[in-house]
Enzyme design. Structure first.
Site, PDB file in Angstrom:
ATOM      1  N   TYR A   1      -2.531   2.013  -7.994  1.00 14.63           N
ATOM      2  CA  TYR A   1      -3.189   2.833  -6.971  1.00 14.63           C
ATOM      3  C   TYR A   1      -2.682   4.272  -7.035  1.00 14.63           C
ATOM      4  O   TYR A   1      -3.461   5.230  -7.008  1.00 14.63           O
ATOM      5  CB  TYR A   1      -2.924   2.233  -5.587  1.00 14.63           C
TER       6      TYR A   1
ATOM      7  N   TRP B   1       0.025   0.633   4.445  1.00 15.10           N
ATOM      8  CA  TRP B   1      -1.090   0.722   3.512  1.00 15.10           C
ATOM      9  C   TRP B   1      -1.073  -0.448   2.533  1.00 15.10           C
ATOM     10  O   TRP B   1      -2.119  -0.918   2.091  1.00 15.10           O
ATOM     11  CB  TRP B   1      -1.059   2.047   2.756  1.00 15.10           C
TER      12      TRP B   1
ATOM     13  N   GLU C   1      -8.169   3.584   6.520  1.00 11.37           N
ATOM     14  CA  GLU C   1      -7.052   4.311   7.129  1.00 11.37           C
ATOM     15  C   GLU C   1      -6.966   3.982   8.615  1.00 11.37           C
ATOM     16  O   GLU C   1      -5.875   3.874   9.179  1.00 11.37           O
ATOM     17  CB  GLU C   1      -7.213   5.818   6.920  1.00 11.37           C
TER      18      GLU C   1
END
Length: 284
Positions: A28, A58, A50
């Site tokens: 990522y 996350w 988000e």
């Protein structure tokens, strides 16, 4: 390197932001985070995720991302906007996502608000890139990034989105969105991916930035600083340069100046045709 530098060297010998040097985060960090994005569906997805991350990490969301995409129909705003009570119940029963009713309801609401925003600005990309902070000349050190905190532009976007009825879009959430979607390059100085992101940002299509500013200006937003005449001149110059991609969807002509655009001089709102024509500049 010392942890205080914010840089870690992985087993592959590549220097990365410390948070990105793990099996879960490495891909990522290296291939997504900070790279400029103008696709509306990806932008909407990231804003939603988000929001779901609020109060969580996350990594939790990243591990569930494919489940989220399936549950929310690949984050097509037009589809999500039509979700009703049965869909909300289905989502609350889906163990593959974060089952939070307030966040699910916020996602459906935001999809409906997305349609309103696109009608006004032409695309979500035009709207969010109008809030791009002034590009930096170089990557910042770890300490400088921490000291800088949430930029004014993230606070302003958050405030405006909430004014428009969006939910779960606080300043910290919007800042994280901006970092991930390439509106800022917050890779730490010394990060190999940060250098690649910087190159991508510097080569990022000027059509996107200029159109975003024009959309904002013509919608009566003080963030818009570029006139249609300037846009026409710059586009013409760029398209004559070798190596620049010619976008077949670029309108054949532009008004010579804002005073010749009747839809604005008369005070009438911009038409859907006007908006969609500009939005085509963001097709990738």
């Amino acid at each position: 390197m010392a942890a205080s530098s914010g840089i870690s060297v992985g087993p592959d010998g590549v220097a990365r932001c410390s948070w990105g040097d793990s099996d879960d985060y490495r891909r990522y960090h290296d291939t997504e985070w900070g790279r400029p994005v103008v696709d509306d569906r990806r932008l909407f997805e990231k804003l939603v995720l988000e929001g779901f991350m609020s109060g969580l990490s996350w990594l939790t969301i990243l591990r569930k991302r494919e489940h989220f995409r399936a549950a929310f129909r690949d984050f097509d705003p037009a589809v999500v906007a039509r979700f009703g009570a049965r869909d909300a119940a289905r989502l609350m029963a889906d163990a593959g996502i974060v089952r939070n009713r307030a966040k699910i309801d916020a996602t459906i609401n935001n999809a409906r608000r997305h349609a309103e925003l696109v009608k006004e600005f032409g695309s979500l990309a035009a709207y969010v890139w109008g809030y791009e902070p002034k590009p930096r000349k170089a990557l910042l050190a770890h300490a400088a990034l921490i000291e800088r905190g949430v930029p004014d532009e993230a606070v302003a976007m958050s405030k405006d989105l909430r004014r428009r009825g969006w939910a779960f879009v606080g300043p910290t959430t919007v800042h994280s969105f901006m970092q991930a979607m390439g509106l800022v390059n917050d890779h730490v100085r010394g990060c190999a991916a940060g250098l690649e992101v910087e190159r991508l940002r510097r080569n990022f299509s000027p059509f996107v930035r200029l159109t975003a500013k024009i959309e904002a200006r013509e919608a009566g937003d003080e963030r818009g600083l570029v006139s249609s005449a300037v846009f026409k001149t710059v586009c013409g110059a760029l398209l004559r340069r070798p190596g620049w991609v010619r976008f077949p969807s670029i309108p054949a002509s532009f008004p010579a100046d804002d005073s010749q655009d009747d839809s604005h001089s008369s005070g009438r709102p911009r038409t859907a045709t006007d908006a969609s024509g500009r939005a085509r500049l963001f097709a990738t």
